[in-house]
Write an enzyme that holds these catalytic residues in place. Structure first.
Site: not given
Ligand code: PAF
Length: 284
Positions: A33, A57, A174
């Site tokens: 990240h 999701q 990574v």
């Molecule tokens: O990849 C992620 O961390 C998630 O799918 C995202 C793009 C932040 C959407 O919630």
């Protein structure tokens, strides 16, 4: 770094900014990240990150409740790295103040194969929240990691089809030194599972080498890779060799020619589901 929890406060911070670079995340930040944030900084200013664990999701039997929430530690990491100007960390009520009746459903093939097949509703949830986040942040560029290869393609396709003025940048996966792709879910692996986990990437590398050495029996190569993993204790959802441009199966002729390919896999070690992929660099 400004930490804001509401859309209104975010907009106050970003008023008049036309070159915002954005990195959406679900938190539990790790080195990958932070690398996305560094890349964002090279392509825009200011950099905005978001942390939001998006219920939409996750499937009913998935790990929404267990998903690690480590906001204080995440803020510390971002403060130390000094790449991010503002962190948007809304709660559920802020992101979904009312039932979300308008949802983005990715088109047939791309949205329903591979991850879309094994995680129904996943790409609807991702596309919907990414569109909402884009609407809040109004970035000029946004950075996504290639580890979530299909997600990256879905987001790109959504931006293209809705003519969103956001350029989507892809960051290379990574990896730890032993090849395991960094992921927030790696922390769920037991010590034994962690030792086994790099074999997912190793099996992608082996399949790649088979293709590069001229083998053309796609189904046999995929089945061999999946069987190999099953033999080591993995519960395999898929190992698939696909075209980079649309994630569909390459025709026999395309296997032999220079069609850009990618091999993707998803498999579970114990209760932890890992995904990975590897692009094949070939000269025609
Ligand atoms: O990849 C992620 O961390 C998630 O799918 C995202 C793009 C932040 C959407 O919630």
């Amino acid at each position: 770094m400004k930490v804001v929890h509401t859309v209104e406060a975010l907009r106050d911070q970003l008023r008049g900014q036309l070159r915002v670079a954005f990195v959406p995340t679900m938190g539990n930040l790790h080195a990958a990240h932070l690398s996305l944030m560094r890349m964002a900084r090279q392509h825009g200013d200011p950099v905005v990150a978001s942390i939001f664990v998006n219920r939409l999701q996750f499937g009913p039997n998935e790990d929404f409740d267990q998903y690690p929430r480590t906001l204080d530690a995440d803020i510390e990491k971002l403060e130390r790295a000094r790449d991010v100007y503002a962190l948007f960390a809304p709660n559920e009520r802020e992101m979904y103040p009312e039932p979300q009746n308008f949802k983005i459903q990715p088109a047939q093939a791309l949205g329903s194969i591979l991850e879309g097949e094994f995680r129904p509703g996943f790409f609807m949830g991702v596309s919907t929240v990414v569109l909402k986040l884009f609407s809040c942040v109004q970035p000029r560029v946004a950075v996504f990691g290639k580890k979530d290869y299909q997600q990256l393609m879905v987001v790109r396709s959504m931006c293209r089809q809705f003519q969103l003025p956001v350029e989507i940048l892809a960051h290379e996966t990574v990896r730890d030194e032993d090849g395991l792709a960094l992921s927030s879910r790696n922390r769920f692996l037991t010590a034994d599972e962690r030792a086994e986990a790099p074999h997912l990437y190793a099996s992608l590398q082996r399949l790649r080498d088979e293709v590069l050495s001229g083998q053309t029996n796609l189904a046999a190569m995929e089945a061999r890779a999946a069987e190999h993993l099953r033999g080591r204790g993995w519960d395999v959802d898929y190992v698939a060799l696909r075209r980079q441009r649309d994630l569909l199966e390459p025709a026999a002729q395309e296997l032999c020619e220079g069609e850009p390919l990618v091999v993707l896999a998803a498999a579970r070690l114990g209760t932890t589901r890992l995904i990975d992929n590897l692009e094949l660099q070939r000269t025609p």
